[in-house]
Write an enzyme that holds these catalytic residues in place. Structure first.
Site, mmCIF file in Angstrom:
data_model
loop_
_atom_site.group_PDB
_atom_site.id
_atom_site.type_symbol
_atom_site.label_atom_id
_atom_site.label_comp_id
_atom_site.label_asym_id
_atom_site.label_seq_id
_atom_site.Cartn_x
_atom_site.Cartn_y
_atom_site.Cartn_z
ATOM 1 C CB ILE A 138 -0.940 -0.106 1.162
ATOM 2 C CG1 ILE A 138 -2.081 1.154 1.244
ATOM 3 C CG2 ILE A 138 -0.145 0.087 2.428
ATOM 4 C CD1 ILE A 138 -2.877 0.926 2.298
ATOM 5 C CB SER A 139 1.137 4.224 -2.070
ATOM 6 O OG SER A 139 1.064 3.729 -3.266
ATOM 7 C CD GLN A 140 5.902 7.939 2.327
ATOM 8 O OE1 GLN A 140 6.836 7.654 1.352
ATOM 9 N NE2 GLN A 140 6.178 9.009 3.155
#
Ligand code: SAH
Length: 214
Positions: free
Chosen positions: A64-66
């Site tokens: 999951i992206s930052q």
């Protein structure tokens, strides 16, 4: 069961403040991110760090992206309610949920069947109804084009021409893409049927955009 406790809400507020300090200042984006419990998209073992400003594993080698990256990319996209938005890389479904909160008509493509399936059931459970497609994002979604906005959440080694073709006039695509060996965030604005303006922003880091499905 999906439980958004006071503690989670508190951690989420603190995260939003830190994103503001890092330059994510668009109130609509912050409100949308404040409305989506990020810990729902992670396995329970990661509950305690779900609101750290970090990319986290979601299985099959993906992340999951930052949160900063989600905020920054979403702010660049500048989504208006009702706009048709295409996302490449559904992953956990978190970014798709944020786009739904902004009132967009969301389409999202994922090449990993396991992630596609998981995101589909979670988002439905949360009351979001994006159109989720299992397929190869390099192709885009010709049958639903044109899109007002396109957001790519994996790092591309080249800018896929089908995605540029599926961008509406006055539309914008935000995509991490390679320039030489380094990944940069790029913004593509379609000025007219024939003219596209490209802006190269800063360096960034994403899992790779891969050909075909898995
Ligand atoms: N937006 C996601 C981020 C997931 S990471 C989230 O909010 O969780 C990027 C995702 O892009 C991965 O799940 C990966 O499988 C997917 N991906 C990589 N190449 C792709 C392609 N060609 N088409 C569709 N999805 C792709």
């Amino acid at each position: 069961m999906l439980l958004d406790s006071l503690q989670h809400k508190g951690l989420r507020q603190r995260l939003l403040q830190s994103l503001y300090g890092k330059g994510v200042t668009d109130e609509r984006v912050l409100t949308a991110m404040g409305s989506v419990p990020r810990h729902f998209f992670l396995e329970s073992g990661l509950d305690k760090i779900a609101y750290d400003d970090k990319a986290l594993p979601i299985g099959v080698g993906q992340t999951i992206s930052q949160p900063y990256t989600v905020g920054w990319q979403t702010q660049l996209l500048s989504v208006a309610p009702g706009e048709k938005v295409l996302e490449i890389g559904t992953g956990s479904g978190y970014q798709a949920a944020v786009l739904c909160e902004l009132g967009a008509e969301v389409y999202s493509i994922e090449r990993q069947n396991a992630l596609h399936g998981r995101a589909k059931s979670l988002l439905a459970q949360m009351g979001y109804h994006p159109t989720l497609v299992y397929g190869d994002g390099f192709e885009g979604l010709h049958e639903h084009a044109p899109f007002a906005k396109i957001i790519v959440t994996c790092g591309a080694d080249h800018v896929p021409q089908p995605l540029l073709n599926q961008l509406a006039v006055k539309g914008r695509m935000v995509i991490p893409a390679k320039s030489g060996k380094t990944l940069y965030m790029f913004v593509f604005d379609r000025i007219s049927k024939t003219e596209i303006r490209q802006t190269k922003l800063k360096e960034c880091s994403f899992v790779p955009m891969l050909q075909g499905v898995s």
